[in-house]
Design a protein around this motif. Structure first.
Motif, mmCIF file in Angstrom:
data_model
loop_
_atom_site.group_PDB
_atom_site.id
_atom_site.type_symbol
_atom_site.label_atom_id
_atom_site.label_comp_id
_atom_site.label_asym_id
_atom_site.label_seq_id
_atom_site.Cartn_x
_atom_site.Cartn_y
_atom_site.Cartn_z
ATOM 1 N N GLN A 162 22.189 25.121 -36.566
ATOM 2 C CA GLN A 162 22.776 25.914 -37.646
ATOM 3 C C GLN A 162 21.667 26.601 -38.447
ATOM 4 O O GLN A 162 20.728 25.946 -38.905
ATOM 5 C CB GLN A 162 23.608 25.033 -38.566
ATOM 6 N N ASP A 163 21.776 27.909 -38.547
ATOM 7 C CA ASP A 163 20.855 28.759 -39.319
ATOM 8 C C ASP A 163 19.468 28.904 -38.702
ATOM 9 O O ASP A 163 18.867 29.974 -38.759
ATOM 10 C CB ASP A 163 20.733 28.262 -40.764
ATOM 11 N N SER A 164 18.924 27.845 -38.123
ATOM 12 C CA SER A 164 17.636 27.945 -37.433
ATOM 13 C C SER A 164 17.549 26.824 -36.405
ATOM 14 O O SER A 164 18.328 25.860 -36.449
ATOM 15 C CB SER A 164 16.468 27.836 -38.418
ATOM 16 N N THR A 167 17.314 23.013 -37.518
ATOM 17 C CA THR A 167 18.410 22.224 -38.091
ATOM 18 C C THR A 167 19.559 22.098 -37.094
ATOM 19 O O THR A 167 20.148 23.107 -36.693
ATOM 20 C CB THR A 167 18.940 22.874 -39.388
ATOM 21 N N TYR A 169 23.270 21.451 -35.627
ATOM 22 C CA TYR A 169 24.609 21.685 -36.173
ATOM 23 C C TYR A 169 25.243 20.332 -36.491
ATOM 24 O O TYR A 169 25.231 19.412 -35.653
ATOM 25 C CB TYR A 169 25.469 22.453 -35.173
ATOM 26 N N LEU A 199 23.169 28.806 -31.510
ATOM 27 C CA LEU A 199 22.785 28.869 -32.918
ATOM 28 C C LEU A 199 23.942 29.439 -33.728
ATOM 29 O O LEU A 199 24.382 30.570 -33.489
ATOM 30 C CB LEU A 199 21.552 29.754 -33.073
ATOM 31 N N LYS A 201 25.135 31.018 -36.964
ATOM 32 C CA LYS A 201 24.466 31.716 -38.073
ATOM 33 C C LYS A 201 25.172 33.029 -38.366
ATOM 34 O O LYS A 201 25.541 33.763 -37.439
ATOM 35 C CB LYS A 201 22.998 31.975 -37.694
ATOM 36 N N ASN A 202 25.366 33.318 -39.651
ATOM 37 C CA ASN A 202 25.913 34.614 -40.088
ATOM 38 C C ASN A 202 27.207 34.988 -39.358
ATOM 39 O O ASN A 202 27.317 36.058 -38.761
ATOM 40 C CB ASN A 202 24.868 35.720 -39.895
ATOM 41 N N GLN A 203 28.183 34.116 -39.390
ATOM 42 C CA GLN A 203 29.502 34.377 -38.788
ATOM 43 C C GLN A 203 29.442 34.645 -37.288
ATOM 44 O O GLN A 203 30.254 35.394 -36.747
ATOM 45 C CB GLN A 203 30.189 35.563 -39.491
ATOM 46 N N PRO A 255 18.932 36.933 -33.658
ATOM 47 C CA PRO A 255 19.112 36.319 -34.978
ATOM 48 C C PRO A 255 17.999 35.313 -35.318
ATOM 49 O O PRO A 255 17.831 34.937 -36.457
ATOM 50 C CB PRO A 255 20.460 35.603 -34.854
ATOM 51 N N GLN A 256 17.276 34.876 -34.293
ATOM 52 C CA GLN A 256 16.203 33.910 -34.483
ATOM 53 C C GLN A 256 15.007 34.362 -33.639
ATOM 54 O O GLN A 256 15.179 34.915 -32.563
ATOM 55 C CB GLN A 256 16.657 32.513 -34.024
#
Length: 270
Positions: A162-164, A167, A169, A199, A201-203, A255-256
């Motif tokens: 999640q997000d990166s 981390t 999920y 990942l 992230k952002n919907q 996104p990453q």
């Protein structure tokens, strides 16, 4: 989820042809076969070959008299589309108690290529036997199952983030996204490498390939991208079953941050 849990690799078959009813249902299913990447995948029923029991599967498959081969024109997301449709087909066959087994690196393409009629510029990366599982397993079957460790999967926290990618999920009960990610975790993959990393992230749920170094060197394409198509299939069919509205697309930028062995492929936009 039940079909995904029931799916397994069948390598030992009763040496009898498919029934006319089953053959017709498979053909009807293939007529409506599709994938969300809008790439055309073509299947061939290989059941009129001479000596199908001796075709080049390196002794891995025993007793099968019918095969299904899949090919696709080379291009963006071609292998992912083929992986998606072939896994969708296999889950359908599970519902009909018909056995299958992903064969990507363990078959001699030349033995099947003439029957497939593969045009120039097309990829022919996978086949599956189709038939009725034999209760008594061959020694080769048991050995391959042991080596592949197909029943062993990486833990949830190593695959989904999640997000990166720093981390994991948070897997929770009564969380739809957790359930969909678990469906991905249970997917088959070449040599059970499980190269998918997702990942959130952002919907969006962003699909990455964690490439196994040198694994695809023996092929003129990245064979692990079939596995990402399988992952997309499990996630998407689960989303459809739960009325989760979304679409697959390719973002202009990852996104990453990517690395040598971690490549962004596509996104499921929620």
């Amino acid at each position: 989820m039940k079909l995904i849990e029931q799916r397994k690799s069948v390598r030992t078959y009763e040496q009898r042809p498919l029934s006319e009813e089953d053959r017709k249902e498979i053909r009807d299913f293939l007529k409506s076969s599709e994938n969300p990447f809008r790439v055309k995948v073509e299947f061939r029923f290989l059941e009129s070959l001479e000596n199908t029991t001796n075709l080049g599967t390196y002794g891995v498959i025993k007793g099968a008299t019918s095969y299904l081969g899949a090919m696709v024109k080379d291009g963006p997301l071609a292998l992912e589309a083929l992986g998606y449709e072939m896994e969708r087909l296999m889950l359908f066959l599970v519902s009909k108690n018909i056995g299958t087994c992903w064969l990507g690196g363990t078959f001699k393409r030349e033995d099947f290529k003439e029957a497939m009629v593969v045009p120039e510029g097309y990829l022919f990366p996978a086949i599956t036997p189709v038939g009725y599982e034999k209760e008594e397993k061959s020694l080769t079957d048991r050995l391959v199952r042991f080596i592949a460790k197909g029943n062993q999967r990486k833990p949830f926290e190593e695959l989904f983030f999640q997000d990166s990618f720093e981390t994991s999920y948070p897997k929770e009960d009564n969380d739809l996204l957790s359930d969909l990610l678990e469906m991905v975790r249970l997917g088959p993959s070449a040599s059970n490498k499980q190269p998918w990393r997702l990942l959130v992230k952002n919907q969006g749920v962003h699909f990455y390939e964690k490439k196994t170094p040198k694994y695809s060197d023996a092929f003129p394409y990245d064979i692990q991208r079939l596995d990402l198509g399988i992952a997309a299939c499990h996630f998407h069919l689960g989303a459809i079953a739960h009325d989760l509205k979304g679409e697959f697309l390719v973002l202009e930028s990852s996104p990453q941050e990517e690395s040598e062995n971690m490549k962004y492929l596509f996104t499921y936009r929620l």
